[in-house]
Design an enzyme around this catalytic site. Structure first.
Site, PDB file in Angstrom:
ATOM      1  N   ILE A  21      96.366  30.304 -36.408  1.00 31.76           N
ATOM      2  CA  ILE A  21      95.474  29.757 -35.519  1.00 31.76           C
ATOM      3  C   ILE A  21      95.749  29.702 -34.165  1.00 31.76           C
ATOM      4  CG2 ILE A  21      93.644  28.366 -34.984  1.00 31.76           C
ATOM      5  CD1 ILE A  21      93.129  27.748 -38.119  1.00 31.76           C
ATOM      6  N   ASP A  40     105.058  24.214 -29.975  1.00 26.77           N
ATOM      7  CA  ASP A  40     104.982  24.156 -31.449  1.00 26.77           C
ATOM      8  C   ASP A  40     106.375  23.750 -31.602  1.00 26.77           C
ATOM      9  OD1 ASP A  40     103.356  26.253 -33.789  1.00 26.77           O
ATOM     10  OD2 ASP A  40     105.364  25.293 -34.324  1.00 26.77           O
ATOM     11  N   VAL A  56     105.110  17.329 -32.541  1.00 24.49           N
ATOM     12  CA  VAL A  56     104.181  16.340 -32.012  1.00 24.49           C
ATOM     13  C   VAL A  56     104.302  15.077 -32.716  1.00 24.49           C
ATOM     14  CG1 VAL A  56     102.504  18.345 -31.887  1.00 24.49           C
ATOM     15  CG2 VAL A  56     102.773  17.327 -33.905  1.00 24.49           C
ATOM     16  N   SER A 135      89.438  19.869 -39.926  1.00 28.74           N
ATOM     17  CA  SER A 135      89.284  20.702 -41.014  1.00 28.74           C
ATOM     18  C   SER A 135      88.042  20.501 -41.891  1.00 28.74           C
ATOM     19  CB  SER A 135      90.501  20.862 -41.983  1.00 28.74           C
ATOM     20  OG  SER A 135      90.218  21.510 -43.376  1.00 28.74           O
ATOM     21  N   TYR A 148      96.218  15.567 -47.511  1.00 28.52           N
ATOM     22  CA  TYR A 148      95.894  16.471 -46.492  1.00 28.52           C
ATOM     23  C   TYR A 148      94.257  15.948 -46.014  1.00 28.52           C
ATOM     24  CZ  TYR A 148      94.581  20.844 -43.950  1.00 28.52           C
ATOM     25  OH  TYR A 148      94.032  21.875 -42.976  1.00 28.52           O
ATOM     26  N   VAL A 181      90.627  30.421 -42.510  1.00 27.25           N
ATOM     27  CA  VAL A 181      91.089  31.483 -41.502  1.00 27.25           C
ATOM     28  C   VAL A 181      92.551  32.318 -42.055  1.00 27.25           C
ATOM     29  CG1 VAL A 181      91.941  31.816 -38.992  1.00 27.25           C
ATOM     30  CG2 VAL A 181      90.303  30.102 -39.554  1.00 27.25           C
ATOM     31  N   ALA A 182      92.546  33.352 -42.150  1.00 27.12           N
ATOM     32  CA  ALA A 182      93.521  34.036 -43.002  1.00 27.12           C
ATOM     33  C   ALA A 182      94.871  33.778 -42.008  1.00 27.12           C
ATOM     34  CB  ALA A 182      93.533  35.394 -43.143  1.00 27.12           C
TER      35      ALA A 182
HETATM   36  N1  LIG Z   1      94.039  28.278 -41.824  1.00 24.94           N
HETATM   37  C1  LIG Z   1      92.894  27.617 -42.029  1.00 24.94           C
HETATM   38  O1  LIG Z   1      91.900  28.186 -42.804  1.00 24.94           O
HETATM   39  C2  LIG Z   1      92.516  26.022 -41.766  1.00 24.94           C
HETATM   40  C3  LIG Z   1      91.422  25.514 -42.249  1.00 24.94           C
HETATM   41  C4  LIG Z   1      91.374  24.342 -41.839  1.00 24.94           C
HETATM   42  C5  LIG Z   1      91.904  23.636 -41.202  1.00 24.94           C
HETATM   43  N2  LIG Z   1      93.206  24.335 -40.477  1.00 24.94           N
HETATM   44  C6  LIG Z   1      94.073  23.522 -39.612  1.00 24.94           C
HETATM   45  O2  LIG Z   1      94.133  24.377 -38.458  1.00 24.94           O
HETATM   46  C7  LIG Z   1      95.614  24.092 -37.880  1.00 24.94           C
HETATM   47  C8  LIG Z   1      96.269  25.133 -37.764  1.00 24.94           C
HETATM   48  O3  LIG Z   1      96.477  25.763 -39.044  1.00 24.94           O
HETATM   49  P1  LIG Z   1      97.044  27.365 -39.340  1.00 24.94           P
HETATM   50  O4  LIG Z   1      96.075  28.031 -40.366  1.00 24.94           O
HETATM   51  O5  LIG Z   1      97.242  28.181 -38.102  1.00 24.94           O
HETATM   52  O6  LIG Z   1      98.566  26.974 -40.108  1.00 24.94           O
HETATM   53  P2  LIG Z   1     100.020  27.627 -39.865  1.00 24.94           P
HETATM   54  O7  LIG Z   1     100.838  27.019 -40.872  1.00 24.94           O
HETATM   55  O8  LIG Z   1      99.884  28.976 -39.405  1.00 24.94           O
HETATM   56  O9  LIG Z   1     100.336  26.922 -38.251  1.00 24.94           O
HETATM   57  C9  LIG Z   1     100.500  25.613 -38.062  1.00 24.94           C
HETATM   58  C10 LIG Z   1     101.612  25.600 -36.874  1.00 24.94           C
HETATM   59  O10 LIG Z   1     101.749  24.025 -36.735  1.00 24.94           O
HETATM   60  C11 LIG Z   1     103.102  24.102 -36.421  1.00 24.94           C
HETATM   61  N3  LIG Z   1     103.530  22.634 -36.709  1.00 24.94           N
HETATM   62  C12 LIG Z   1     103.695  21.976 -38.009  1.00 24.94           C
HETATM   63  N4  LIG Z   1     104.398  20.715 -37.709  1.00 24.94           N
HETATM   64  C13 LIG Z   1     104.563  20.627 -36.296  1.00 24.94           C
HETATM   65  C14 LIG Z   1     104.964  19.576 -35.735  1.00 24.94           C
HETATM   66  N5  LIG Z   1     105.651  18.487 -36.242  1.00 24.94           N
HETATM   67  N6  LIG Z   1     105.097  19.749 -34.227  1.00 24.94           N
HETATM   68  C15 LIG Z   1     104.520  20.758 -33.716  1.00 24.94           C
HETATM   69  N7  LIG Z   1     104.221  21.858 -34.582  1.00 24.94           N
HETATM   70  C16 LIG Z   1     104.097  21.778 -35.874  1.00 24.94           C
HETATM   71  C17 LIG Z   1     103.981  24.926 -37.118  1.00 24.94           C
HETATM   72  O11 LIG Z   1     105.230  25.308 -36.760  1.00 24.94           O
HETATM   73  C18 LIG Z   1     102.710  25.907 -37.098  1.00 24.94           C
HETATM   74  O12 LIG Z   1     103.183  27.306 -36.016  1.00 24.94           O
HETATM   75  C19 LIG Z   1      96.209  23.162 -38.757  1.00 24.94           C
HETATM   76  O13 LIG Z   1      95.975  21.601 -38.213  1.00 24.94           O
HETATM   77  C20 LIG Z   1      95.327  23.296 -39.996  1.00 24.94           C
HETATM   78  O14 LIG Z   1      95.203  21.904 -40.770  1.00 24.94           O
HETATM   79  C21 LIG Z   1      93.398  25.590 -41.006  1.00 24.94           C
END
Ligand SMILES: NC(=O)c1ccc[n+]([C@@H]2O[C@H](COP(=O)([O-])OP(=O)(O)OC[C@H]3O[C@@H](n4cnc5c(N)ncnc54)[C@H](O)[C@@H]3O)[C@@H](O)[C@H]2O)c1
Length: 242
Positions: A21, A40, A56, A135, A148, A181-182
């Site tokens: 995302i 990141d 973070v 989420s 989660y 989101v894929a």
């Molecule tokens: N993909 C979905 O369908 C979906 C659905 C609901 C919520 N979300 C939320 O959206 C956000 C992004 O998800 P995504 O699907 O892109 O996941 P992803 O795993 O592709 O990306 C998550 C990113 O967070 C970074 N990250 C993890 N721990 C970290 C830390 N301690 N400090 C800094 N960066 C850190 C990772 O390196 C990664 O680049 C997340 O919060 C996830 O919970 C995603």
């Protein structure tokens, strides 16, 4: 569709910028004219001119990164928290260490970024916005996701509390609740749940995955609409109507 110029000159600090995302948000914000700071845990190469490795959960590093970005960009208008982690375990098997890890990144990490953003905006009298990526798991808990879901409910509670606390200073705080989101996170989801994508999106009214660009549209709306605060908006193809 991204509206060209919608973020013209706006200084945007984004975490999770190397993720599925996050990369899409970085692209959309840049296309909309933002001056972007990308952070990141994995260095988010190629996402923005200002890109940094940042964990973070390290409060001092988060504060320093926001200060450094704002100095380089000449201000700070919008902070978006998209960093996050997920894992899956039935509650009887869930290790306390894993519970703590997920809460630490998703809840404490979001708190630390919001706190640093608020400190900077208050110190410089900036009437900006904060958007936390929560989420739909922050609205309804599902099996094998106790940790989660708890972390994302925490993000929504944090968002509501900060919305009230920061409103007198002209700062809005909202949460985005993506559906499916894929991204690498969802691929892990499918493997762990032994599900197909069709099964995952079956509860939605609009039966397709959502895109990072659609997440960006909602975030830009939240930033633009100055009467909107404390909300957790589901962009989930109509899975939940709240
Ligand atoms: N993909 C979905 O369908 C979906 C659905 C609901 C919520 N979300 C939320 O959206 C956000 C992004 O998800 P995504 O699907 O892109 O996941 P992803 O795993 O592709 O990306 C998550 C990113 O967070 C970074 N990250 C993890 N721990 C970290 C830390 N301690 N400090 C800094 N960066 C850190 C990772 O390196 C990664 O680049 C997340 O919060 C996830 O919970 C995603």
């Amino acid at each position: 569709m991204i509206i060209m110029g919608e973020l013209d000159g706006q200084r945007v600090f984004l975490t999770g910028a190397a993720g599925g995302i996050g990369r899409g948000l970085a692209e959309a914000f840049t296309a909309a004219g933002a001056v972007l700071g990308a952070a990141d845990r994995v260095e988010p190469r190629g996402t923005a001119a200002w890109a940094r490795q940042l964990d973070v959960t390290d409060g001092a590093a988060v504060g320093a990164a926001i200060t450094a970005f704002a100095a380089a960009a000449g201000g700070l208008d919008l902070v978006v928290n998209a960093a996050g982690v997920i894992s899956f375990a039935p509650v009887v098997e869930l290790e306390a260490a894993e519970w703590r890890r997920v809460l630490e990144v998703n809840a404490t990490g979001t708190f630390l970024v919001d706190q640093a953003a608020a400190r900077h905006m208050l110190a410089h009298d900036i009437k900006g916005s904060i958007v936390n990526v929560a989420s739909i798991s922050g609205k309804v808990g599902d099996p094998t996701l106790a940790h989660y879901a708890a972390s994302k409910f925490a993000v929504i509670g944090l968002t509501q509390a900060l919305a009230r606390e920061l409103a007198p200073h002209g700062i809005t705080v909202n949460a985005l609740c993506p559906g499916v989101v894929a991204t690498p996170m969802i691929e892990a989801n499918l493997k762990a749940w032994i599900m197909t994508m069709e099964q995952l999106i079956a509860p939605q009214a609009i039966k397709r995955t959502q895109t990072p660009a659609e997440m960006a549209q909602a975030i830009m709306f939240m930033h633009r609409c100055r009467a909107l605060t404390g909300q957790s908006i589901s962009v989930d193809g109509g899975t939940y109507f709240h």
